[in-house]
Design a protein around this motif. Sequence first.
Motif, short mmCIF file in Angstrom:
data_model
loop_
_atom_site.label_atom_id
_atom_site.label_comp_id
_atom_site.label_asym_id
_atom_site.label_seq_id
_atom_site.Cartn_x
_atom_site.Cartn_y
_atom_site.Cartn_z
N LEU A 144 -9.45 -20.18 9.64
CA LEU A 144 -10.71 -20.78 9.24
C LEU A 144 -10.45 -21.70 8.07
N CYS A 145 -10.73 -22.98 8.27
CA CYS A 145 -10.45 -23.96 7.21
C CYS A 145 -11.49 -23.87 6.09
N GLU A 146 -11.10 -24.41 4.95
CA GLU A 146 -12.04 -24.48 3.82
C GLU A 146 -13.29 -25.27 4.17
N CYS A 147 -13.16 -26.22 5.08
CA CYS A 147 -14.31 -27.06 5.43
C CYS A 147 -15.23 -26.34 6.42
N GLY A 148 -14.84 -25.14 6.82
CA GLY A 148 -15.71 -24.35 7.68
C GLY A 148 -15.39 -24.48 9.15
N GLY A 174 -1.65 -28.73 7.54
CA GLY A 174 -2.91 -29.19 6.96
C GLY A 174 -3.88 -29.53 8.07
N HIS A 175 -5.12 -29.63 7.71
CA HIS A 175 -6.16 -29.93 8.69
C HIS A 175 -6.40 -31.44 8.73
N ASP A 176 -6.15 -32.06 9.88
CA ASP A 176 -6.31 -33.51 10.02
C ASP A 176 -7.66 -34.00 9.52
N LYS A 177 -8.68 -33.29 9.94
CA LYS A 177 -10.03 -33.78 9.74
C LYS A 177 -10.44 -33.86 8.27
N CYS A 178 -10.13 -32.83 7.50
CA CYS A 178 -10.59 -32.83 6.11
C CYS A 178 -9.43 -32.97 5.13
N GLY A 179 -8.20 -32.85 5.64
CA GLY A 179 -7.04 -33.03 4.77
C GLY A 179 -6.65 -31.81 3.97
#
Length: 110
Positions: A3-7, A31-36
């Motif tokens: 679960l990413c920090e961005c939800g 890392g998560h592409d979408k939010c970095g």
Amino acid sequence: MILCECGEIIDGGTFKDFIKTSSNPSTPTIGHDKCGYIFNFIDNKMYRKYSSRKELKTIAIRYAEKKKIGENDIERYLMEVDRMKSNGNSSDCEILINAYMRLQSSNGVK
Ligand SMILES: [Zn+2]
């Protein structure tokens, strides 16, 4: 499941990176592409993330969309999430997954 920090639930869409952690100055991670957001699997306690009830609902809706939970089931899913949230001290991930499994199994017997 992550679960990413961005939800968002991480399901592909990641990049590789190296970060400094307590175990190694150059630890491979993603890392998560979408939010970095870059994960720290060594020091981070994200598996034990506890969101507020409202936050959790938002995450649960995203999760339901990702899992393609139908309109008929989403209400039941959210109720299940809410019930688990008030019942104990499970982390976000545990609640989302357990509620999903419960939904799956109740659908299986109909
Ligand atoms: Zn993210």
